[in-house]
Design an enzyme around this catalytic site. Structure first.
Site, PDB file in Angstrom:
ATOM      1  N   GLN A 137       9.876 -10.362   4.955  1.00 37.84           N
ATOM      2  CA  GLN A 137      10.047  -9.164   4.134  1.00 37.84           C
ATOM      3  C   GLN A 137       9.579  -7.927   4.895  1.00 37.84           C
ATOM      4  OE1 GLN A 137       7.291  -9.056   0.904  1.00 37.84           O
ATOM      5  NE2 GLN A 137       8.446  -7.566  -0.303  1.00 37.84           N
ATOM      6  N   GLU A 254       8.137 -10.957  -6.381  1.00 35.85           N
ATOM      7  CA  GLU A 254       7.064 -11.229  -5.416  1.00 35.85           C
ATOM      8  C   GLU A 254       5.715 -11.292  -6.114  1.00 35.85           C
ATOM      9  OE1 GLU A 254       5.046  -9.395  -1.348  1.00 35.85           O
ATOM     10  OE2 GLU A 254       6.302  -8.132  -2.611  1.00 35.85           O
ATOM     11  N   GLU A 385      -5.222  -2.154  -7.717  1.00 36.95           N
ATOM     12  CA  GLU A 385      -5.350  -0.848  -8.357  1.00 36.95           C
ATOM     13  C   GLU A 385      -3.989  -0.330  -8.810  1.00 36.95           C
ATOM     14  OE1 GLU A 385      -8.862  -1.665  -5.963  1.00 36.95           O
ATOM     15  OE2 GLU A 385      -6.722  -1.720  -5.504  1.00 36.95           O
TER      16      GLU A 385
END
Length: 401
Positions: A137, A254, A385
Protein backbone atom coordinates in the site's frame (compact mmCIF):
# COMPACT_ATOMS: atom_id res chain seq x y z
CA UNK A 1 -27.66 -6.67 -0.84
CA UNK A 2 -26.83 -9.75 1.16
CA UNK A 3 -29.14 -12.64 0.26
CA UNK A 4 -31.31 -14.39 2.83
CA UNK A 5 -30.54 -17.99 3.80
CA UNK A 6 -33.12 -20.23 5.43
CA UNK A 7 -32.44 -22.04 8.70
CA UNK A 8 -32.50 -25.39 6.92
CA UNK A 9 -30.04 -24.16 4.31
CA UNK A 10 -27.74 -22.88 7.06
CA UNK A 11 -27.74 -26.27 8.78
CA UNK A 12 -27.02 -28.06 5.52
CA UNK A 13 -24.23 -25.62 4.70
CA UNK A 14 -22.64 -26.08 8.11
CA UNK A 15 -22.64 -29.85 7.66
CA UNK A 16 -21.14 -29.44 4.20
CA UNK A 17 -18.39 -27.15 5.50
CA UNK A 18 -17.52 -29.50 8.36
CA UNK A 19 -17.17 -32.42 5.97
CA UNK A 20 -15.07 -30.37 3.56
CA UNK A 21 -12.74 -29.15 6.31
CA UNK A 22 -12.29 -32.66 7.62
CA UNK A 23 -11.17 -33.77 4.17
CA UNK A 24 -9.10 -30.76 3.12
CA UNK A 25 -7.57 -29.05 6.17
CA UNK A 26 -4.23 -30.75 7.02
CA UNK A 27 -3.54 -31.54 10.68
CA UNK A 28 -0.51 -29.24 10.58
CA UNK A 29 -2.79 -26.36 9.59
CA UNK A 30 -4.89 -26.92 12.73
CA UNK A 31 -2.09 -25.99 15.11
CA UNK A 32 -1.22 -22.50 16.44
CA UNK A 33 1.20 -20.44 14.39
CA UNK A 34 4.56 -20.19 16.13
CA UNK A 35 6.45 -17.74 13.90
CA UNK A 36 6.11 -15.41 10.92
CA UNK A 37 7.07 -18.35 8.71
CA UNK A 38 3.69 -19.87 9.46
CA UNK A 39 1.88 -16.97 7.76
CA UNK A 40 1.00 -17.63 4.13
CA UNK A 41 1.36 -14.35 2.24
CA UNK A 42 1.40 -15.72 -1.29
CA UNK A 43 2.90 -13.85 -4.21
CA UNK A 44 5.51 -14.48 -6.88
CA UNK A 45 8.41 -14.60 -4.44
CA UNK A 46 6.74 -16.44 -1.57
CA UNK A 47 8.18 -19.77 -0.46
CA UNK A 48 5.82 -22.16 1.30
CA UNK A 49 6.98 -23.33 4.71
CA UNK A 50 5.57 -26.82 4.13
CA UNK A 51 3.55 -28.95 1.74
CA UNK A 52 0.62 -28.69 4.15
CA UNK A 53 0.67 -24.90 3.95
CA UNK A 54 0.65 -25.03 0.16
CA UNK A 55 -2.08 -27.66 -0.08
CA UNK A 56 -4.27 -25.72 2.38
CA UNK A 57 -4.02 -22.57 0.27
CA UNK A 58 -4.67 -24.45 -2.97
CA UNK A 59 -7.72 -26.23 -1.53
CA UNK A 60 -9.24 -23.03 -0.13
CA UNK A 61 -8.52 -21.05 -3.30
CA UNK A 62 -10.14 -23.71 -5.46
CA UNK A 63 -13.25 -23.66 -3.27
CA UNK A 64 -13.29 -19.86 -3.07
CA UNK A 65 -12.73 -19.89 0.67
CA UNK A 66 -9.83 -17.42 0.66
CA UNK A 67 -12.40 -14.72 -0.20
CA UNK A 68 -15.71 -16.44 0.61
CA UNK A 69 -18.06 -13.50 -0.02
CA UNK A 70 -16.51 -12.41 -3.33
CA UNK A 71 -18.41 -13.36 -6.50
CA UNK A 72 -17.41 -16.69 -8.00
CA UNK A 73 -16.26 -15.08 -11.23
CA UNK A 74 -13.55 -13.27 -9.26
CA UNK A 75 -12.30 -16.28 -7.32
CA UNK A 76 -14.70 -16.20 -4.39
CA UNK A 77 -17.31 -18.64 -3.19
CA UNK A 78 -20.26 -16.26 -3.53
CA UNK A 79 -21.33 -16.90 0.06
CA UNK A 80 -23.95 -14.85 1.84
CA UNK A 81 -23.03 -13.07 5.06
CA UNK A 82 -24.70 -15.81 7.10
CA UNK A 83 -22.80 -18.53 5.24
CA UNK A 84 -19.51 -16.67 5.65
CA UNK A 85 -20.15 -16.45 9.38
CA UNK A 86 -20.74 -20.20 9.53
CA UNK A 87 -17.52 -20.84 7.62
CA UNK A 88 -15.59 -18.59 10.02
CA UNK A 89 -17.11 -20.40 13.02
CA UNK A 90 -16.18 -23.82 11.66
CA UNK A 91 -12.64 -22.73 10.83
CA UNK A 92 -12.29 -21.37 14.35
CA UNK A 93 -13.73 -24.52 15.90
CA UNK A 94 -10.88 -26.66 14.50
CA UNK A 95 -8.21 -24.01 15.06
CA UNK A 96 -7.51 -23.69 11.34
CA UNK A 97 -4.86 -21.22 10.28
CA UNK A 98 -5.80 -18.56 7.71
CA UNK A 99 -5.05 -20.07 4.28
CA UNK A 100 -3.89 -16.69 3.01
CA UNK A 101 -3.06 -13.32 4.59
CA UNK A 102 -3.15 -10.57 2.00
CA UNK A 103 -3.45 -6.81 1.68
CA UNK A 104 -5.11 -7.65 -1.62
CA UNK A 105 -7.89 -9.41 0.26
CA UNK A 106 -8.17 -7.04 3.22
CA UNK A 107 -7.86 -3.72 1.39
CA UNK A 108 -7.48 -3.62 -2.38
CA UNK A 109 -10.09 -6.25 -3.17
CA UNK A 110 -13.02 -4.44 -1.49
CA UNK A 111 -11.98 -1.19 -3.18
CA UNK A 112 -11.83 -2.85 -6.60
CA UNK A 113 -15.20 -4.52 -6.09
CA UNK A 114 -16.69 -1.10 -5.37
CA UNK A 115 -14.80 1.19 -7.77
CA UNK A 116 -13.04 -1.03 -10.31
CA UNK A 117 -14.02 -1.45 -13.95
CA UNK A 118 -15.08 -4.88 -15.16
CA UNK A 119 -11.66 -5.28 -16.79
CA UNK A 120 -9.82 -4.30 -13.60
CA UNK A 121 -11.86 -6.72 -11.52
CA UNK A 122 -11.35 -9.59 -13.95
CA UNK A 123 -7.62 -8.87 -14.21
CA UNK A 124 -6.66 -8.38 -10.56
CA UNK A 125 -9.19 -10.07 -8.27
CA UNK A 126 -8.72 -13.76 -9.26
CA UNK A 127 -4.91 -13.68 -8.75
CA UNK A 128 -5.49 -12.09 -5.33
CA UNK A 129 -7.92 -14.85 -4.39
CA UNK A 130 -5.43 -17.52 -5.47
CA UNK A 131 -2.52 -15.91 -3.64
CA UNK A 132 -0.54 -15.39 -6.83
CA UNK A 133 0.21 -11.69 -6.39
CA UNK A 134 1.28 -9.92 -3.20
CA UNK A 135 0.31 -6.27 -2.86
CA UNK A 136 1.59 -3.36 -0.76
CA UNK A 137 0.00 0.00 0.00
CA UNK A 138 1.56 3.29 -1.13
CA UNK A 139 -0.16 5.92 1.01
CA UNK A 140 1.92 7.77 3.64
CA UNK A 141 4.77 10.08 2.70
CA UNK A 142 7.47 11.75 4.85
CA UNK A 143 5.48 14.99 4.85
CA UNK A 144 1.99 13.49 4.54
CA UNK A 145 0.97 11.24 7.39
CA UNK A 146 -2.22 12.25 9.17
CA UNK A 147 -2.76 14.90 6.48
CA UNK A 148 -2.61 12.26 3.77
CA UNK A 149 -4.30 14.45 1.17
CA UNK A 150 -1.22 16.72 1.10
CA UNK A 151 0.77 13.94 -0.63
CA UNK A 152 3.29 15.05 -3.25
CA UNK A 153 4.18 11.90 -5.21
CA UNK A 154 3.21 12.87 -8.75
CA UNK A 155 2.05 11.01 -11.82
CA UNK A 156 2.61 12.70 -15.15
CA UNK A 157 0.95 11.53 -18.35
CA UNK A 158 3.07 9.98 -21.08
CA UNK A 159 0.84 8.52 -23.77
CA UNK A 160 -1.21 5.73 -22.25
CA UNK A 161 0.97 5.62 -19.13
CA UNK A 162 1.75 7.62 -16.01
CA UNK A 163 5.34 8.34 -15.00
CA UNK A 164 5.57 8.17 -11.19
CA UNK A 165 8.05 10.26 -9.19
CA UNK A 166 8.18 10.68 -5.41
CA UNK A 167 8.52 8.81 -2.13
CA UNK A 168 6.33 6.70 0.18
CA UNK A 169 7.12 5.66 3.74
CA UNK A 170 5.92 3.05 6.25
CA UNK A 171 5.03 0.86 3.27
CA UNK A 172 4.57 -2.56 4.85
CA UNK A 173 6.39 -5.42 3.07
CA UNK A 174 7.19 -3.28 0.03
CA UNK A 175 10.46 -5.20 -0.33
CA UNK A 176 8.47 -8.44 -0.71
CA UNK A 177 5.47 -7.18 -2.69
CA UNK A 178 4.84 -7.80 -6.38
CA UNK A 179 2.49 -4.87 -7.03
CA UNK A 180 1.48 -1.68 -5.25
CA UNK A 181 -1.80 0.26 -4.99
CA UNK A 182 -0.62 3.83 -4.75
CA UNK A 183 -2.00 7.32 -4.22
CA UNK A 184 -0.44 9.84 -6.60
CA UNK A 185 -1.04 13.48 -7.46
CA UNK A 186 -2.38 13.97 -10.97
CA UNK A 187 -3.51 17.58 -10.46
CA UNK A 188 -1.36 19.97 -8.42
CA UNK A 189 -3.93 22.79 -8.52
CA UNK A 190 -6.23 21.17 -5.96
CA UNK A 191 -5.78 19.01 -2.87
CA UNK A 192 -8.26 16.18 -2.39
CA UNK A 193 -9.60 16.29 -5.94
CA UNK A 194 -6.16 16.08 -7.51
CA UNK A 195 -5.35 12.57 -6.26
CA UNK A 196 -5.57 9.34 -8.26
CA UNK A 197 -5.42 5.71 -7.17
CA UNK A 198 -3.19 3.66 -9.47
CA UNK A 199 -1.87 0.10 -9.62
CA UNK A 200 1.57 -0.83 -10.90
CA UNK A 201 4.26 -3.51 -10.81
CA UNK A 202 7.04 -3.13 -8.22
CA UNK A 203 9.46 -5.15 -10.33
CA UNK A 204 10.53 -2.42 -12.74
CA UNK A 205 13.25 0.21 -13.11
CA UNK A 206 12.59 3.31 -11.02
CA UNK A 207 11.24 1.50 -7.94
CA UNK A 208 13.51 1.18 -4.89
CA UNK A 209 12.14 -0.33 -1.64
CA UNK A 210 14.37 0.03 1.43
CA UNK A 211 13.51 -1.68 4.77
CA UNK A 212 13.22 0.48 7.91
CA UNK A 213 14.37 -0.98 11.24
CA UNK A 214 12.25 -0.36 14.33
CA UNK A 215 13.14 -0.38 18.02
CA UNK A 216 12.19 -4.06 18.15
CA UNK A 217 15.12 -4.87 15.87
CA UNK A 218 13.03 -5.80 12.86
CA UNK A 219 10.20 -4.31 10.90
CA UNK A 220 7.83 -4.95 8.01
CA UNK A 221 8.06 -1.28 7.03
CA UNK A 222 9.92 0.21 4.08
CA UNK A 223 10.51 3.54 2.44
CA UNK A 224 9.94 3.42 -1.30
CA UNK A 225 11.43 5.75 -3.91
CA UNK A 226 9.92 6.22 -7.36
CA UNK A 227 12.12 7.69 -10.09
CA UNK A 228 10.30 7.36 -13.38
CA UNK A 229 8.28 4.25 -12.49
CA UNK A 230 5.46 3.54 -14.93
CA UNK A 231 1.80 2.68 -14.52
CA UNK A 232 -0.78 2.10 -17.24
CA UNK A 233 -3.52 4.72 -17.26
CA UNK A 234 -6.00 1.85 -17.54
CA UNK A 235 -4.87 0.89 -14.01
CA UNK A 236 -6.27 4.09 -12.53
CA UNK A 237 -9.10 2.94 -10.25
CA UNK A 238 -12.21 5.08 -9.84
CA UNK A 239 -11.19 7.62 -12.49
CA UNK A 240 -8.41 10.20 -12.72
CA UNK A 241 -8.42 12.72 -9.84
CA UNK A 242 -11.07 10.64 -8.05
CA UNK A 243 -8.64 8.64 -5.92
CA UNK A 244 -9.57 10.21 -2.60
CA UNK A 245 -12.95 8.47 -2.59
CA UNK A 246 -11.23 5.15 -3.28
CA UNK A 247 -8.63 5.90 -0.60
CA UNK A 248 -11.26 6.56 2.08
CA UNK A 249 -13.14 3.36 1.32
CA UNK A 250 -9.94 1.34 1.43
CA UNK A 251 -8.90 2.97 4.73
CA UNK A 252 -12.14 1.85 6.34
CA UNK A 253 -11.36 -1.75 5.39
CA UNK A 254 -7.74 -1.34 6.53
CA UNK A 255 -8.77 -0.01 9.93
CA UNK A 256 -11.29 -2.80 10.36
CA UNK A 257 -8.56 -5.30 9.47
CA UNK A 258 -5.92 -3.77 11.78
CA UNK A 259 -8.29 -3.55 14.72
CA UNK A 260 -9.77 -7.01 14.38
CA UNK A 261 -6.45 -8.73 13.65
CA UNK A 262 -4.56 -7.06 16.48
CA UNK A 263 -6.04 -9.46 19.01
CA UNK A 264 -5.63 -12.63 16.96
CA UNK A 265 -2.22 -12.19 15.34
CA UNK A 266 0.88 -13.65 16.91
CA UNK A 267 1.60 -16.67 19.02
CA UNK A 268 1.03 -15.78 22.69
CA UNK A 269 -2.47 -14.38 22.57
CA UNK A 270 -4.35 -15.80 25.52
CA UNK A 271 -1.66 -17.66 27.35
CA UNK A 272 -1.67 -14.82 29.89
CA UNK A 273 -3.50 -16.79 32.62
CA UNK A 274 -1.34 -19.88 32.10
CA UNK A 275 1.87 -17.83 32.17
CA UNK A 276 0.72 -16.06 35.34
CA UNK A 277 -0.10 -19.35 37.09
CA UNK A 278 3.29 -20.76 36.18
CA UNK A 279 5.05 -17.74 37.68
CA UNK A 280 2.92 -17.08 40.75
CA UNK A 281 1.27 -20.43 41.46
CA UNK A 282 -2.35 -21.09 42.46
CA UNK A 283 -4.29 -20.94 45.71
CA UNK A 284 -6.30 -23.73 47.34
CA UNK A 285 -9.17 -23.11 44.92
CA UNK A 286 -6.90 -23.42 41.89
CA UNK A 287 -6.99 -19.70 41.15
CA UNK A 288 -4.00 -17.52 40.34
CA UNK A 289 -2.36 -16.74 43.66
CA UNK A 290 -2.02 -13.02 42.96
CA UNK A 291 -5.40 -11.33 43.55
CA UNK A 292 -4.62 -7.93 42.02
CA UNK A 293 -3.08 -9.46 38.89
CA UNK A 294 -5.95 -11.94 38.70
CA UNK A 295 -8.42 -9.05 38.69
CA UNK A 296 -6.52 -7.26 35.93
CA UNK A 297 -6.43 -10.40 33.80
CA UNK A 298 -10.16 -10.95 34.35
CA UNK A 299 -10.94 -7.40 33.21
CA UNK A 300 -8.78 -7.87 30.12
CA UNK A 301 -10.59 -11.11 29.32
CA UNK A 302 -14.01 -9.43 29.67
CA UNK A 303 -12.89 -6.60 27.39
CA UNK A 304 -11.50 -9.10 24.88
CA UNK A 305 -14.78 -11.01 24.66
CA UNK A 306 -16.72 -7.76 24.25
CA UNK A 307 -14.33 -6.67 21.51
CA UNK A 308 -14.71 -9.98 19.68
CA UNK A 309 -18.48 -9.46 19.70
CA UNK A 310 -18.01 -5.98 18.24
CA UNK A 311 -15.73 -7.34 15.51
CA UNK A 312 -18.21 -10.07 14.58
CA UNK A 313 -21.03 -7.52 14.39
CA UNK A 314 -19.07 -5.09 12.22
CA UNK A 315 -17.89 -7.87 9.90
CA UNK A 316 -21.49 -8.96 9.47
CA UNK A 317 -22.42 -5.36 8.63
CA UNK A 318 -19.72 -5.17 5.97
CA UNK A 319 -20.82 -8.46 4.45
CA UNK A 320 -24.36 -7.11 4.30
CA UNK A 321 -23.17 -3.92 2.61
CA UNK A 322 -23.85 -1.73 5.65
CA UNK A 323 -20.26 -1.17 6.78
CA UNK A 324 -19.46 2.25 8.22
CA UNK A 325 -16.10 4.05 8.21
CA UNK A 326 -17.01 5.32 11.67
CA UNK A 327 -17.39 1.78 13.00
CA UNK A 328 -14.08 0.87 11.36
CA UNK A 329 -12.43 3.70 13.31
CA UNK A 330 -13.93 2.35 16.53
CA UNK A 331 -12.63 -1.17 15.83
CA UNK A 332 -9.20 0.14 14.87
CA UNK A 333 -8.89 2.34 17.96
CA UNK A 334 -10.08 -0.16 20.53
CA UNK A 335 -8.31 -3.12 18.94
CA UNK A 336 -4.99 -1.24 19.03
CA UNK A 337 -5.46 -0.19 22.65
CA UNK A 338 -6.51 -3.68 23.73
CA UNK A 339 -3.52 -5.25 22.02
CA UNK A 340 -1.18 -2.85 23.79
CA UNK A 341 -2.82 -3.68 27.12
CA UNK A 342 -2.44 -7.40 26.45
CA UNK A 343 1.29 -7.11 25.83
CA UNK A 344 1.72 -4.81 28.83
CA UNK A 345 0.07 -7.57 30.85
CA UNK A 346 2.43 -10.20 29.46
CA UNK A 347 5.40 -8.03 30.38
CA UNK A 348 3.99 -7.51 33.89
CA UNK A 349 3.60 -11.26 34.34
CA UNK A 350 7.16 -12.01 33.22
CA UNK A 351 8.74 -9.14 35.14
CA UNK A 352 12.44 -8.52 34.56
CA UNK A 353 12.76 -11.85 32.74
CA UNK A 354 10.49 -10.47 30.05
CA UNK A 355 13.15 -7.89 29.12
CA UNK A 356 15.61 -10.54 27.93
CA UNK A 357 16.63 -9.49 24.41
CA UNK A 358 18.44 -12.57 23.15
CA UNK A 359 19.10 -16.21 23.94
CA UNK A 360 17.23 -19.46 23.46
CA UNK A 361 15.40 -19.24 26.80
CA UNK A 362 13.67 -16.01 25.73
CA UNK A 363 13.27 -17.11 22.10
CA UNK A 364 15.62 -14.26 21.19
CA UNK A 365 13.54 -11.72 23.06
CA UNK A 366 10.25 -12.58 21.34
CA UNK A 367 8.15 -11.21 24.21
CA UNK A 368 9.84 -7.84 24.63
CA UNK A 369 10.13 -7.31 20.87
CA UNK A 370 6.43 -8.06 20.39
CA UNK A 371 5.63 -5.62 23.22
CA UNK A 372 7.67 -2.89 21.57
CA UNK A 373 6.04 -3.61 18.21
CA UNK A 374 2.57 -2.96 19.63
CA UNK A 375 3.47 0.71 20.11
CA UNK A 376 3.03 1.11 16.36
CA UNK A 377 -0.57 -0.16 16.58
CA UNK A 378 -1.77 3.29 17.58
CA UNK A 379 -0.04 4.90 14.58
CA UNK A 380 -0.54 2.55 11.60
CA UNK A 381 -3.75 2.81 9.62
CA UNK A 382 -4.33 6.34 10.90
CA UNK A 383 -3.27 7.45 14.38
CA UNK A 384 -5.57 6.76 17.30
CA UNK A 385 -5.94 10.51 17.79
CA UNK A 386 -7.32 10.77 14.26
CA UNK A 387 -9.72 7.89 14.96
CA UNK A 388 -10.99 9.67 18.07
CA UNK A 389 -11.53 12.82 16.01
CA UNK A 390 -13.53 10.82 13.45
CA UNK A 391 -15.66 9.24 16.19
CA UNK A 392 -16.23 12.60 17.89
CA UNK A 393 -17.33 14.28 14.68
CA UNK A 394 -19.23 11.57 12.84
CA UNK A 395 -20.50 9.28 15.61
CA UNK A 396 -21.15 11.78 18.41
CA UNK A 397 -21.82 14.86 16.30
CA UNK A 398 -19.41 17.03 18.30
CA UNK A 399 -18.23 20.29 16.72
CA UNK A 400 -14.72 20.59 15.33
CA UNK A 401 -12.04 22.63 17.00
Amino acid sequence: MDREVSTTAKTEFRDEVRAWLESHCPAEMRTPMTSDQDICWGGRRFTFASEAQESWLRACAERGFTVPTWPKEYGGAGLSGAEATILAEELRSIGARPPLVSFGIAMLGPALLHFGTDEQKATYLPPIARGEVRWCQGYSEPGSGSDLASLATRAEEDGDEYVITGQKIWTSYADKADWIFCLVRTDASTKHRGISFVLFDMDQPGVDARPISLISGKSPFCEVFFEGARAKKSNCVGGENQGWSVAKTLLAHERQSIGSSSMVAGTREWVVPAMAKTRYGVDAAGRLDAPILRSRIAQLEVDRVAFEALVEETQAEYRAGRGSPTTASLVKYYGAELNKRKHEMLMSVEGLDGLAWEGAESDDGALVKAWLRTKANSIEGGTNEIQLNILAKHALGLPGA
